[in-house]
Design an enzyme around this catalytic site. Structure first.
Site, PDB file in Angstrom:
ATOM      1  N   SER A 117       0.827  -1.289   0.131  1.00 25.74           N
ATOM      2  CA  SER A 117       0.056  -0.093   0.149  1.00 25.74           C
ATOM      3  C   SER A 117       0.852   1.226   0.125  1.00 25.74           C
ATOM      4  O   SER A 117       1.870   1.380   0.881  1.00 25.74           O
ATOM      5  CB  SER A 117      -0.918  -0.041   1.557  1.00 25.74           C
ATOM      6  OG  SER A 117      -1.460   1.175   1.638  1.00 25.74           O
ATOM      7  N   TYR A 141      -2.578  -1.175  10.720  1.00 23.02           N
ATOM      8  CA  TYR A 141      -2.928  -2.011   9.121  1.00 23.02           C
ATOM      9  C   TYR A 141      -1.644  -1.680   8.234  1.00 23.02           C
ATOM     10  O   TYR A 141      -0.912  -2.487   7.646  1.00 23.02           O
ATOM     11  CB  TYR A 141      -4.021  -1.393   8.484  1.00 23.02           C
ATOM     12  CG  TYR A 141      -3.908  -1.516   7.025  1.00 23.02           C
ATOM     13  CD1 TYR A 141      -4.468  -2.925   6.588  1.00 23.02           C
ATOM     14  CD2 TYR A 141      -3.742  -0.541   6.264  1.00 23.02           C
ATOM     15  CE1 TYR A 141      -4.253  -2.978   5.177  1.00 23.02           C
ATOM     16  CE2 TYR A 141      -3.926  -0.827   4.756  1.00 23.02           C
ATOM     17  CZ  TYR A 141      -4.103  -2.043   4.529  1.00 23.02           C
ATOM     18  OH  TYR A 141      -4.283  -2.284   2.588  1.00 23.02           O
ATOM     19  N   LYS A 145       1.515  -4.150   6.447  1.00 26.22           N
ATOM     20  CA  LYS A 145       1.896  -4.264   4.953  1.00 26.22           C
ATOM     21  C   LYS A 145       3.589  -4.060   4.983  1.00 26.22           C
ATOM     22  O   LYS A 145       4.076  -4.758   4.363  1.00 26.22           O
ATOM     23  CB  LYS A 145       1.335  -2.978   4.331  1.00 26.22           C
ATOM     24  CG  LYS A 145      -0.234  -3.127   4.151  1.00 26.22           C
ATOM     25  CD  LYS A 145      -0.427  -4.244   3.106  1.00 26.22           C
ATOM     26  CE  LYS A 145      -1.620  -5.118   3.071  1.00 26.22           C
ATOM     27  NZ  LYS A 145      -1.918  -6.139   2.093  1.00 26.22           N
TER      28      LYS A 145
HETATM   29  N1  LIG Z   1      -8.764  -1.365  -1.272  1.00 27.17           N
HETATM   30  C1  LIG Z   1      -7.679  -0.495  -1.261  1.00 27.17           C
HETATM   31  O1  LIG Z   1      -8.091   0.806  -1.184  1.00 27.17           O
HETATM   32  C2  LIG Z   1      -6.215  -1.085  -0.951  1.00 27.17           C
HETATM   33  C3  LIG Z   1      -5.121  -0.394  -1.181  1.00 27.17           C
HETATM   34  C4  LIG Z   1      -3.916  -0.658  -0.839  1.00 27.17           C
HETATM   35  C5  LIG Z   1      -3.779  -2.189  -0.709  1.00 27.17           C
HETATM   36  N2  LIG Z   1      -4.823  -2.985  -0.683  1.00 27.17           N
HETATM   37  C6  LIG Z   1      -4.563  -4.170  -0.268  1.00 27.17           C
HETATM   38  O2  LIG Z   1      -4.972  -4.993  -1.560  1.00 27.17           O
HETATM   39  C7  LIG Z   1      -5.600  -6.283  -1.078  1.00 27.17           C
HETATM   40  C8  LIG Z   1      -6.999  -6.568  -1.558  1.00 27.17           C
HETATM   41  O3  LIG Z   1      -7.791  -5.478  -0.826  1.00 27.17           O
HETATM   42  P1  LIG Z   1      -9.325  -5.235  -1.159  1.00 27.17           P
HETATM   43  O4  LIG Z   1      -9.643  -3.699  -1.142  1.00 27.17           O
HETATM   44  O5  LIG Z   1      -9.810  -5.815  -2.281  1.00 27.17           O
HETATM   45  O6  LIG Z   1      -9.866  -5.933   0.156  1.00 27.17           O
HETATM   46  P2  LIG Z   1     -10.925  -7.121   0.618  1.00 27.17           P
HETATM   47  O7  LIG Z   1     -11.354  -6.960   1.982  1.00 27.17           O
HETATM   48  O8  LIG Z   1     -12.295  -6.985  -0.266  1.00 27.17           O
HETATM   49  O9  LIG Z   1     -10.497  -8.507   0.112  1.00 27.17           O
HETATM   50  C9  LIG Z   1      -9.475  -9.209   1.244  1.00 27.17           C
HETATM   51  C10 LIG Z   1     -10.174 -10.773   0.963  1.00 27.17           C
HETATM   52  O10 LIG Z   1      -9.290 -11.409   1.586  1.00 27.17           O
HETATM   53  C11 LIG Z   1     -10.078 -12.341   2.251  1.00 27.17           C
HETATM   54  N3  LIG Z   1      -9.305 -12.753   3.503  1.00 27.17           N
HETATM   55  C12 LIG Z   1      -8.863 -12.025   4.520  1.00 27.17           C
HETATM   56  N4  LIG Z   1      -8.426 -12.865   5.424  1.00 27.17           N
HETATM   57  C13 LIG Z   1      -8.277 -13.977   4.992  1.00 27.17           C
HETATM   58  C14 LIG Z   1      -7.177 -15.156   5.340  1.00 27.17           C
HETATM   59  N5  LIG Z   1      -6.615 -15.162   6.413  1.00 27.17           N
HETATM   60  N6  LIG Z   1      -7.478 -16.314   4.595  1.00 27.17           N
HETATM   61  C15 LIG Z   1      -7.922 -16.328   3.132  1.00 27.17           C
HETATM   62  N7  LIG Z   1      -8.726 -15.130   2.979  1.00 27.17           N
HETATM   63  C16 LIG Z   1      -8.742 -14.048   3.852  1.00 27.17           C
HETATM   64  C17 LIG Z   1     -11.312 -11.813   2.583  1.00 27.17           C
HETATM   65  O11 LIG Z   1     -12.376 -12.528   2.881  1.00 27.17           O
HETATM   66  C18 LIG Z   1     -11.537 -10.862   1.537  1.00 27.17           C
HETATM   67  O12 LIG Z   1     -12.282 -11.555   0.442  1.00 27.17           O
HETATM   68  C19 LIG Z   1      -5.419  -6.384   0.530  1.00 27.17           C
HETATM   69  O13 LIG Z   1      -4.045  -7.066   0.595  1.00 27.17           O
HETATM   70  C20 LIG Z   1      -5.462  -4.721   0.744  1.00 27.17           C
HETATM   71  O14 LIG Z   1      -4.594  -4.786   1.955  1.00 27.17           O
HETATM   72  C21 LIG Z   1      -6.094  -2.527  -0.732  1.00 27.17           C
END
Ligand SMILES: NC(=O)c1ccc[n+]([C@@H]2O[C@H](COP(=O)([O-])OP(=O)(O)OC[C@H]3O[C@@H](n4cnc5c(N)ncnc54)[C@H](O)[C@@H]3O)[C@@H](O)[C@H]2O)c1
Length: 334
Positions: A117, A141, A145
């Site tokens: 991130s 959080y 990361k």
């Molecule tokens: N959305 C953003 O703005 C953003 C920005 C930077 C980084 N990210 C990163 O991108 C990735 C995806 O983000 P997103 O927005 O799609 O989030 P999201 O919460 O929609 O997706 C995360 C998924 O991981 C699953 N999950 C969580 N813990 C788990 C585990 N222990 N085992 C199996 N599955 C598990 C959840 O059920 C969910 O479907 C994440 O790693 C997040 O940190 C997101």
């Protein structure tokens, strides 16, 4: 190619699975459905379970010996919750990722692409950040990361594991076929709040922080269409070994953004242009922990991935609005 996508039921994971399919690849989804909706898995190959379940990961690899790489997106992602529940965040994001990486390496599946991130970066006067710039993760959080980045960097030096770490900027919008998008009931990020204010689901949009040292006093971000972000993953898995060969390292960090800073007021203006009418706004002081923001220097993604964004902010806003109309049908709530 066949690609394991952990967190593939989530917002970005489900969109990335779609982008992999469009490019002719096969996603294999591993997700516990902790937060991602089952509807987003669709008819894909799906294993419901935890990333730290070594037996399950072994079964996935046994049933798909032709897996080429893993895109590791599974995580807890809610910043305020991470302040309240640091144990759950360090356990699920850091400790469980460590088990996953060790198991994948043991099973002979060493290529890992990791969702990091841009919130790691320390504030810079000019707001444009490069991968080597100082970091200052502001929340548990964000610290998870950074810790996972460090775990990957150390494992890549000592073991067969190889890592491409993508630092995402601010994904917005939805999958182009409107099959997935933002699924939280009340999104806290700026565009989600704007959509709610425009649709009358809240009285007004609150601009938090108007005295920042930006061109109009509001926070600056690098908004990227989630479909562009998804396609960056496709490019990264397709070129995985080549990317690391060019980087001359066993792991590399790459910014993934549009390379353009957009302030909150500019985003509101773009939103009103696309939506076709004004959105009521109010102003308030910054919330605790709010940062002025950053935007990506995208030289490295251009050089190593041969990838740049193709879609505009207006495209992303239009897609978020279209998804808001569609959510009820896909998720059962508006
Ligand atoms: N959305 C953003 O703005 C953003 C920005 C930077 C980084 N990210 C990163 O991108 C990735 C995806 O983000 P997103 O927005 O799609 O989030 P999201 O919460 O929609 O997706 C995360 C998924 O991981 C699953 N999950 C969580 N813990 C788990 C585990 N222990 N085992 C199996 N599955 C598990 C959840 O059920 C969910 O479907 C994440 O790693 C997040 O940190 C997101």
């Amino acid at each position: 190619m066949k690609i394991l996508v952990t967190g593939g039921a989530g917002y970005i994971g489900s969109t990335t699975a779609k982008a992999l399919e469009e490019a002719g690849h096969v996603p294999v989804v591993l997700d516990s459905l902790l937060s991602g909706p089952r509807a987003f898995v669709r008819d894909r190959i799906f294993y419901e379970g935890d990333i730290a379940d070594r037996a399950l990961v072994a079964r996935v690899v046994d049933e798909h010996p032709d897996l080429d790489a893993t895109i590791h997106m599974a995580a807890r992602i809610v910043v305020p919750e991470s302040v309240e529940k640091p144990y759950e965040y360090y356990r699920d994001n850091v400790a469980k990722s460590l088990e996953l990486f060790d198991q994948l390496t043991a099973l002979g599946k060493p290529r890992v692409l990791f969702s990091s991130s841009a919130s790691l970066y320390a504030t810079k006067d000019e707001f444009e950040v490069r991968e080597g710039d100082p970091i200052d993760p502001p929340s548990p959080y964000a610290r998870t990361k950074r810790m996972i980045e460090q775990v990957l960097e150390d494992l890549a030096v000592a073991t067969d594991l190889r890592a491409i770490i993508l630092r995402y900027f601010n994904p917005i919008g939805s999958d182009p076929d409107l099959e997935s998008g933002i699924y939280v009931k009340e999104p806290s990020h700026v565009l989600g709040q704007l959509v709610m204010a425009a649709r009358g689901q809240k009285d007004s949009f609150t601009i938090t922080g108007t005295d920042h040292p930006t061109r109009d006093g509001t926070g600056i971000r690098d908004y990227i269409h989630v479909w562009d972000l998804a396609r960056a993953h496709v490019r990264a898995v397709e070129r995985f070994d080549d990317v690391l060969a060019r980087a001359e390292a066993p792991s590399v960090i790459i910014n993934v953004g549009r390379g353009e800073g957009v302030t909150v007021r500019e985003l509101i203006a773009a939103f009103e242009r696309v939506y076709g009418s004004e959105v009521p706004t109010t102003e308030a002081p910054p919330r605790p922990g709010d940062s002025v923001g950053a935007f990506a220097n995208v030289d490295r993604s251009g050089e190593l991935l041969g990838w740049h964004t193709e879609l505009s902010i207006d495209d992303a806003i239009a897609s978020a609005l279209a998804w808001a109309d569609r959510r009820q049908d896909v998720l059962g709530y508006a």
